[in-house]
Design a protein around this motif. Sequence first.
Motif, PDB file in Angstrom:
ATOM      1  N   HIS A 129      37.773  53.331  40.594  1.00 60.14           N
ATOM      2  CA  HIS A 129      39.106  52.760  40.812  1.00 60.14           C
ATOM      3  C   HIS A 129      39.327  51.565  39.888  1.00 60.14           C
ATOM      4  O   HIS A 129      40.393  51.413  39.284  1.00 60.14           O
ATOM      5  N   GLU A 130      38.331  50.723  39.789  1.00 57.63           N
ATOM      6  CA  GLU A 130      38.447  49.527  38.955  1.00 57.63           C
ATOM      7  C   GLU A 130      38.529  49.873  37.474  1.00 57.63           C
ATOM      8  O   GLU A 130      39.285  49.244  36.720  1.00 57.63           O
TER       9      GLU A 130
ATOM     10  N   TRP B 272      51.433  48.715  49.947  1.00 50.84           N
ATOM     11  CA  TRP B 272      51.881  49.055  51.288  1.00 50.84           C
ATOM     12  C   TRP B 272      53.288  49.629  51.180  1.00 50.84           C
ATOM     13  O   TRP B 272      54.145  49.071  50.492  1.00 50.84           O
TER      14      TRP B 272
ATOM     15  N   ARG C  91      34.119  53.042  44.102  1.00 50.33           N
ATOM     16  CA  ARG C  91      34.893  51.815  43.973  1.00 50.33           C
ATOM     17  C   ARG C  91      35.081  51.445  42.510  1.00 50.33           C
ATOM     18  O   ARG C  91      36.176  51.098  42.076  1.00 50.33           O
TER      19      ARG C  91
ATOM     20  N   ASP D 226      43.815  48.943  45.307  1.00 43.98           N
ATOM     21  CA  ASP D 226      44.529  48.304  46.415  1.00 43.98           C
ATOM     22  C   ASP D 226      45.941  48.871  46.444  1.00 43.98           C
ATOM     23  O   ASP D 226      46.876  48.252  45.940  1.00 43.98           O
TER      24      ASP D 226
END
Length: 263
Positions: free
Chosen positions: A8-9, A132, A5, A129
Amino acid sequence: MSSIRNDHEVARDLATEAGQQLLRLRARQGFDEPEVLRTLGDRTSHEFLFSSLGRLRPSDAVLSEEGIDDKARLSARRVWIIDPLDGTREFSESGRTDWAVHVALWENGELAAGAVALPAQGSTVSTVDPPWLPEERPNEQRLRITTSRTRPPEFVQRLANQLGAEIVPMGSAGAKICAVLLGIADIYVHAGGQYEWDSAAPVAVANAAGLHTSRIDGSELSYNRTDPSLPDILVCRPELSNMLLASIRGVAERDGADPHAAG
């Protein structure tokens, strides 16, 4: 900061901060000497990203467009692949927003994290994130192909003619792939020559969002290789991939043309 995680950050935060530094440099320097601005932009962003990764991930290797290619990366388990300023031409032109900062992590043979900052557009897309995908496009809507504004491969125009598609010229590869991610375009195709740092970060995000990503012959995109050249790419909505790969083959076979030739 060793979790997946947090990788990604790290990608997101470093790409975003490098982009903010580039915006400040652009405002301070102005556009009267574009070559100077490009050089300063490349150097400033590379130095920030390289030093930050050295502090945050000291045991990882780094492959940067602006750095020396240390072949020790080939035996490394984790390699950050960065393009400190993708779209230097656009960066040095007043009013243009199609330039980007790319930060990706390759780990054990796969792209594991990535971020693309679009500073002049005020956004960063990342694997923290992923966007979409817009709803499935209407069949009657004209296809939109984004490709290089300065080095469009000749075969892309033939492909667009065959598909009845609209061409949307754009600068940075990251900006073009983000255009597909955000529904501004349906397809990004390029075969005029690129390197791993041009696509690693946007492909990481595109994969996470569910887009199709491949070479134009349908084979996998592969990173952290001895030769970082990665000359062609197709990114598109997944439902279009089979049709597009067949169309690309058809155009090349019919015209007897090398799709890698620039227009």
